[in-house]
Scaffold this motif. Structure first.
Motif, short mmCIF file in Angstrom:
data_model
loop_
_atom_site.label_atom_id
_atom_site.label_comp_id
_atom_site.label_asym_id
_atom_site.label_seq_id
_atom_site.Cartn_x
_atom_site.Cartn_y
_atom_site.Cartn_z
N MET A 1 0.92 -1.20 0.04
CA MET A 1 0.08 0.14 -0.16
C MET A 1 0.92 0.82 -0.69
N ASN A 2 0.83 2.01 -1.22
CA ASN A 2 1.61 3.56 -1.09
C ASN A 2 0.89 4.16 0.25
N ILE A 3 1.88 4.00 0.80
CA ILE A 3 1.56 5.58 2.54
C ILE A 3 1.37 7.03 1.70
N THR A 4 2.23 7.53 0.88
CA THR A 4 1.33 9.10 0.51
C THR A 4 -0.01 8.56 0.26
N LEU A 5 0.08 7.67 -0.75
CA LEU A 5 -1.82 8.48 -1.29
C LEU A 5 -3.04 8.08 0.18
N VAL A 6 -2.26 6.63 1.07
CA VAL A 6 -3.15 7.25 2.24
C VAL A 6 -2.65 8.34 3.34
N THR A 7 -2.05 9.31 3.43
CA THR A 7 -2.57 9.93 4.69
C THR A 7 -2.78 11.49 3.05
N PHE A 8 -2.46 11.27 1.43
CA PHE A 8 -3.03 12.35 1.31
C PHE A 8 -4.82 11.87 1.85
N ALA A 9 -5.35 10.88 1.38
CA ALA A 9 -6.75 10.34 1.24
C ALA A 9 -7.28 11.17 3.08
N MET A 10 -6.16 10.67 4.21
CA MET A 10 -6.66 11.64 5.33
C MET A 10 -6.97 13.02 5.27
N ALA A 11 -5.00 13.28 4.80
CA ALA A 11 -6.01 14.47 4.73
C ALA A 11 -6.52 15.43 3.85
N VAL A 12 -7.61 14.89 2.84
CA VAL A 12 -8.80 15.45 1.54
C VAL A 12 -9.99 15.44 3.10
N ALA A 13 -10.06 14.06 3.32
CA ALA A 13 -11.20 13.87 4.48
C ALA A 13 -10.80 15.01 5.78
N PHE A 14 -9.87 15.29 6.30
CA PHE A 14 -9.44 16.57 7.15
C PHE A 14 -10.22 17.83 6.63
N SER A 15 -9.59 18.21 5.36
CA SER A 15 -10.36 19.15 4.09
C SER A 15 -11.47 19.43 4.80
N ALA A 16 -12.17 17.84 4.31
CA ALA A 16 -13.77 17.63 3.92
C ALA A 16 -14.48 17.88 5.13
N VAL A 17 -14.06 17.81 5.88
CA VAL A 17 -14.68 18.23 7.39
C VAL A 17 -15.18 20.21 7.66
N HIS A 18 -13.73 20.31 7.36
CA HIS A 18 -13.40 22.09 7.44
C HIS A 18 -14.85 22.40 6.46
N ILE A 19 -14.95 21.60 5.12
CA ILE A 19 -16.00 22.30 4.26
C ILE A 19 -17.35 22.12 4.38
N PHE A 20 -17.74 20.60 5.30
CA PHE A 20 -18.96 20.67 4.98
C PHE A 20 -19.59 20.47 6.55
N VAL A 21 -18.73 20.68 7.44
CA VAL A 21 -19.14 20.63 9.13
C VAL A 21 -20.67 21.74 9.12
N GLY A 22 -20.49 22.43 8.34
CA GLY A 22 -21.86 23.33 8.38
C GLY A 22 -22.95 22.66 8.11
N GLN A 23 -22.95 21.51 7.03
CA GLN A 23 -23.46 20.48 6.52
C GLN A 23 -24.22 19.54 8.13
N LEU A 24 -23.63 19.60 8.75
CA LEU A 24 -23.93 18.52 9.35
C LEU A 24 -25.31 19.01 10.53
N ARG A 25 -26.24 18.78 10.32
CA ARG A 25 -27.87 19.17 10.88
C ARG A 25 -28.05 18.56 12.11
#
Length: 251
Positions: A1-25
């Protein structure tokens, strides 16, 4: 497993929290959502079972790198954590005072824009460092990385929800994008810049202090009307996962 891709996916998930937290009604309720209390419990579990032991490990690094006495090196590490805690406490107080002043003068329950942007800037620094540590952690194992990710993504949900509540208009328009960009930037910086073990220790200690303050800020105030059992459940579940991972590694 490519660890760089794994950590990138995790960073994207972190970013998604910032972007979509307002949608978690379902989180936006009073009394406080049980899910936020659960997330706070997980973050507290992370503080006691990962942050404090890793700070001790970094104290050894400081001792070797500086030649300081062991006790003095340990004190230096914890002082950096205290700096992180004090900085974010000061920002939270500034937000509260700004809101009170604006409410008294204008009848608006919002902090002044410069104060809120100062808070966003400090939060961007913190989330950038959290993302940087995806690629540079004391525990490089897959299980350790997953535990770090789980604790941090829940912490970010709690922290971002609190930040958005201070000024949802600015957060939704621009603030969330600044935090998302800082997260991806921190991850990318982790790929191209490899700091010394001592510098990593400084970053981790500072991040630790900020996380401790934000966890306490979100869970302890009486007006939050938090739930003890979900908080306890989150802390115990995370503790069980950490102890189970340690037991398997020892076996």
């Amino acid at each position: 497993m490519n660890i760089t891709l794994v950590t990138f996916a995790m960073a994207v998930a972190f970013s998604a929290v910032h972007i979509f937290v307002g949608q978690l009604r379902f989180l936006d309720r009073n009394p406080r959502s049980r899910w936020l209390s659960f997330a706070g419990g997980v973050a507290v579990g992370y503080v006691f079972l990962h942050i404090l032991p890793e700070l001790g490990a970094h104290a050894g690094t400081f001792e070797e790198a500086t030649g300081l006495d062991a006790q003095l090196a340990e004190g230096l590490v914890y002082t950096l954590s205290l700096v992180g805690l004090a900085l974010f406490y000061g920002l939270e107080r500034a937000l509260a005072l700004s809101r009170d002043e604006r409410m008294e003068r204008e009848g608006r329950d919002r902090p002044h824009h410069p104060v809120f942007w100062l808070h966003i800037g400090a939060s961007a620094l913190l989330v950038g460092l959290i993302a940087y540590l995806l690629n540079h952690r004391e525990d490089p194992s897959a299980a350790g990385l997953m535990l770090y990710f789980a604790a941090m993504v829940l912490h970010l949900v709690t922290a971002d929800f609190g930040t958005r509540a201070d000024h949802p208009e600015i957060y939704d328009a621009r603030g969330r994008w600044v935090l998302a960009a800082a997260t991806l930037g921190g991850w990318a910086l982790g790929l191209v810049v490899e700091l010394s073990e001592m510098a990593i220790g400084c970053i981790f200690a500072f991040v630790a202090g900020g996380i401790v303050l934000l966890v306490l800020k979100e869970e302890l105030p009486e007006d939050r009307k938090s739930f003890f059992l979900p908080f306890l459940g989150g802390a115990l579940l995370y503790a069980a996962l950490v102890l189970g991972e340690s037991w398997l590694a020892a076996g």
